[in-house]
Design a protein around this motif. Sequence first.
Motif, PDB file in Angstrom:
ATOM      1  N   ARG A   3       0.826  -1.211   0.000  1.00 50.84           N
ATOM      2  CA  ARG A   3       0.000   0.000   0.000  1.00 50.84           C
ATOM      3  C   ARG A   3       0.860   1.261   0.000  1.00 50.84           C
ATOM      4  O   ARG A   3       0.510   2.264  -0.626  1.00 50.84           O
ATOM      5  CB  ARG A   3      -0.938   0.020   1.213  1.00 50.84           C
ATOM      6  CG  ARG A   3      -1.857  -1.186   1.293  1.00 50.84           C
ATOM      7  CD  ARG A   3      -3.081  -0.919   2.162  1.00 50.84           C
ATOM      8  NE  ARG A   3      -2.771  -0.456   3.491  1.00 50.84           N
ATOM      9  CZ  ARG A   3      -2.625  -1.228   4.565  1.00 50.84           C
ATOM     10  NH1 ARG A   3      -2.717  -2.548   4.440  1.00 50.84           N
ATOM     11  NH2 ARG A   3      -2.387  -0.711   5.754  1.00 50.84           N
ATOM     12  N   GLU A   4       1.988   1.199   0.677  1.00 53.58           N
ATOM     13  CA  GLU A   4       2.870   2.370   0.758  1.00 53.58           C
ATOM     14  C   GLU A   4       3.484   2.738  -0.582  1.00 53.58           C
ATOM     15  O   GLU A   4       3.942   3.872  -0.768  1.00 53.58           O
ATOM     16  CB  GLU A   4       3.983   2.111   1.783  1.00 53.58           C
ATOM     17  CG  GLU A   4       3.474   2.058   3.217  1.00 53.58           C
ATOM     18  CD  GLU A   4       4.504   1.486   4.173  1.00 53.58           C
ATOM     19  OE1 GLU A   4       5.626   1.156   3.699  1.00 53.58           O
ATOM     20  OE2 GLU A   4       4.194   1.355   5.373  1.00 53.58           O
ATOM     21  N   LYS A   5       3.494   1.816  -1.517  1.00 46.43           N
ATOM     22  CA  LYS A   5       4.095   2.065  -2.825  1.00 46.43           C
ATOM     23  C   LYS A   5       3.122   2.739  -3.802  1.00 46.43           C
ATOM     24  O   LYS A   5       3.523   3.113  -4.901  1.00 46.43           O
ATOM     25  CB  LYS A   5       4.585   0.748  -3.443  1.00 46.43           C
ATOM     26  CG  LYS A   5       5.825   0.170  -2.762  1.00 46.43           C
ATOM     27  CD  LYS A   5       7.031   1.067  -2.997  1.00 46.43           C
ATOM     28  CE  LYS A   5       8.309   0.443  -2.516  1.00 46.43           C
ATOM     29  NZ  LYS A   5       9.476   1.335  -2.764  1.00 46.43           N
ATOM     30  N   VAL A   6       1.861   2.876  -3.409  1.00 47.25           N
ATOM     31  CA  VAL A   6       0.837   3.398  -4.317  1.00 47.25           C
ATOM     32  C   VAL A   6       0.250   4.686  -3.756  1.00 47.25           C
ATOM     33  O   VAL A   6      -0.186   4.734  -2.606  1.00 47.25           O
ATOM     34  CB  VAL A   6      -0.295   2.368  -4.529  1.00 47.25           C
ATOM     35  CG1 VAL A   6      -1.287   2.883  -5.564  1.00 47.25           C
ATOM     36  CG2 VAL A   6       0.272   1.011  -4.952  1.00 47.25           C
ATOM     37  N   ARG A   7       0.260   5.735  -4.584  1.00 51.96           N
ATOM     38  CA  ARG A   7      -0.399   7.003  -4.240  1.00 51.96           C
ATOM     39  C   ARG A   7      -1.669   7.114  -5.078  1.00 51.96           C
ATOM     40  O   ARG A   7      -1.631   6.930  -6.296  1.00 51.96           O
ATOM     41  CB  ARG A   7       0.508   8.204  -4.553  1.00 51.96           C
ATOM     42  CG  ARG A   7       1.783   8.275  -3.741  1.00 51.96           C
ATOM     43  CD  ARG A   7       2.657   9.438  -4.215  1.00 51.96           C
ATOM     44  NE  ARG A   7       3.146   9.237  -5.578  1.00 51.96           N
ATOM     45  CZ  ARG A   7       2.938  10.073  -6.583  1.00 51.96           C
ATOM     46  NH1 ARG A   7       2.208  11.161  -6.412  1.00 51.96           N
ATOM     47  NH2 ARG A   7       3.443   9.823  -7.777  1.00 51.96           N
ATOM     48  N   PHE A   8      -2.775   7.435  -4.434  1.00 53.96           N
ATOM     49  CA  PHE A   8      -4.048   7.568  -5.139  1.00 53.96           C
ATOM     50  C   PHE A   8      -4.415   9.043  -5.264  1.00 53.96           C
ATOM     51  O   PHE A   8      -4.192   9.842  -4.348  1.00 53.96           O
ATOM     52  CB  PHE A   8      -5.153   6.819  -4.397  1.00 53.96           C
ATOM     53  CG  PHE A   8      -5.015   5.326  -4.472  1.00 53.96           C
ATOM     54  CD1 PHE A   8      -5.431   4.625  -5.591  1.00 53.96           C
ATOM     55  CD2 PHE A   8      -4.445   4.623  -3.418  1.00 53.96           C
ATOM     56  CE1 PHE A   8      -5.292   3.246  -5.677  1.00 53.96           C
ATOM     57  CE2 PHE A   8      -4.298   3.238  -3.478  1.00 53.96           C
ATOM     58  CZ  PHE A   8      -4.722   2.557  -4.611  1.00 53.96           C
ATOM     59  N   ARG A   9      -5.008   9.382  -6.416  1.00 57.44           N
ATOM     60  CA  ARG A   9      -5.380  10.765  -6.685  1.00 57.44           C
ATOM     61  C   ARG A   9      -6.590  10.788  -7.624  1.00 57.44           C
ATOM     62  O   ARG A   9      -6.658   9.990  -8.564  1.00 57.44           O
ATOM     63  CB  ARG A   9      -4.208  11.507  -7.343  1.00 57.44           C
ATOM     64  CG  ARG A   9      -4.459  12.987  -7.616  1.00 57.44           C
ATOM     65  CD  ARG A   9      -3.362  13.574  -8.506  1.00 57.44           C
ATOM     66  NE  ARG A   9      -2.022  13.356  -7.985  1.00 57.44           N
ATOM     67  CZ  ARG A   9      -0.906  13.608  -8.673  1.00 57.44           C
ATOM     68  NH1 ARG A   9      -0.985  14.059  -9.922  1.00 57.44           N
ATOM     69  NH2 ARG A   9       0.270  13.380  -8.149  1.00 57.44           N
ATOM     70  N   ARG A  10      -7.529  11.684  -7.366  1.00 51.03           N
ATOM     71  CA  ARG A  10      -8.639  11.847  -8.297  1.00 51.03           C
ATOM     72  C   ARG A  10      -8.164  12.646  -9.503  1.00 51.03           C
ATOM     73  O   ARG A  10      -7.488  13.671  -9.353  1.00 51.03           O
ATOM     74  CB  ARG A  10      -9.822  12.567  -7.642  1.00 51.03           C
ATOM     75  CG  ARG A  10     -11.014  12.677  -8.590  1.00 51.03           C
ATOM     76  CD  ARG A  10     -12.213  13.367  -7.966  1.00 51.03           C
ATOM     77  NE  ARG A  10     -13.317  13.396  -8.927  1.00 51.03           N
ATOM     78  CZ  ARG A  10     -13.493  14.338  -9.852  1.00 51.03           C
ATOM     79  NH1 ARG A  10     -12.648  15.364  -9.935  1.00 51.03           N
ATOM     80  NH2 ARG A  10     -14.513  14.282 -10.696  1.00 51.03           N
TER      81      ARG A  10
END
Length: 285
Positions: free
Chosen positions: A202-209
């Motif tokens: 999870r720490e390797k993925v950044r989520f953005r709209r």
Amino acid sequence: MESAAREIDHPSLSAKEFGRLSRFIYDTCGIKMPEVKKTMLEARLAKRLRTLGMHSFVDYCDYLFSAAGQENELVQMLDMVTTNKTDFFREPDHFEYLTHKVLPGWCQRHPGATLSLWSAGCSSGEEPYTLSMVLSEFALHNPGFDFQILATDISTRVLEKAKNAIYAEPLVEPVPMPLKKKYLLRSKDRASGLVRIVPELREKVRFRRLNFMDDDFGGMREQFDIIFCRNVIIYFDRPTQEKLLQRFHRHLKPNALIFMGHSETLSGLDVAFTSVYPTVYRKQG
């Protein structure tokens, strides 16, 4: 009276209001809404009418197109009309090609660098977490390799699910058993049938709209080594597909790659990409 009550419970979307909504959806997020999707749109937006306490699509459209509606309802409406279909390890040959063909060469050309990857249209997170598993496995056998993943979607609803990273066990069936044991945490309540992605993935993925129709993707400045945009452009018409691919081209580093869905093609589009593998293209220029 009973007939009137049924009308209120199940408001009907007129051809006029469907036209207003379909044009707005196309202008806002590029998605074509042909007449055959009228029933689908009516059913999905009826939920918003019930939530808002409205009894007609006329009232809903008037609200949506008002200043207050643009601020408070636009994102909710887009959440309801966008399609979010994805799976773990969907189109698995792409991950084989990435692991065995793309990454070894990339590491030789960029020793010590961090691979930047964008999952564009990530839905509820299955694709970026699959990528995080695959890249983490590659890193185990290639000391010094590191990566970061940006995952974007227009829907705040599915992004929230992706950030939580909790999935029903049937959804993770495509994940190979060794990776399940390593990267999935079972709920303490075994009867719940839920698993969660481990923190290190999870720490390797950044989520953005992100809305693909926003100018320059809303001011995005990043450039990427790889973009995964699979089974997304099929919802757009050809002019919108071409414009979108040209924007992706600007956000790829020299000679970088874009992975498309197996049902998608760049044939006939004025975009500077060269095919290197089925539905995988390299940036020219």
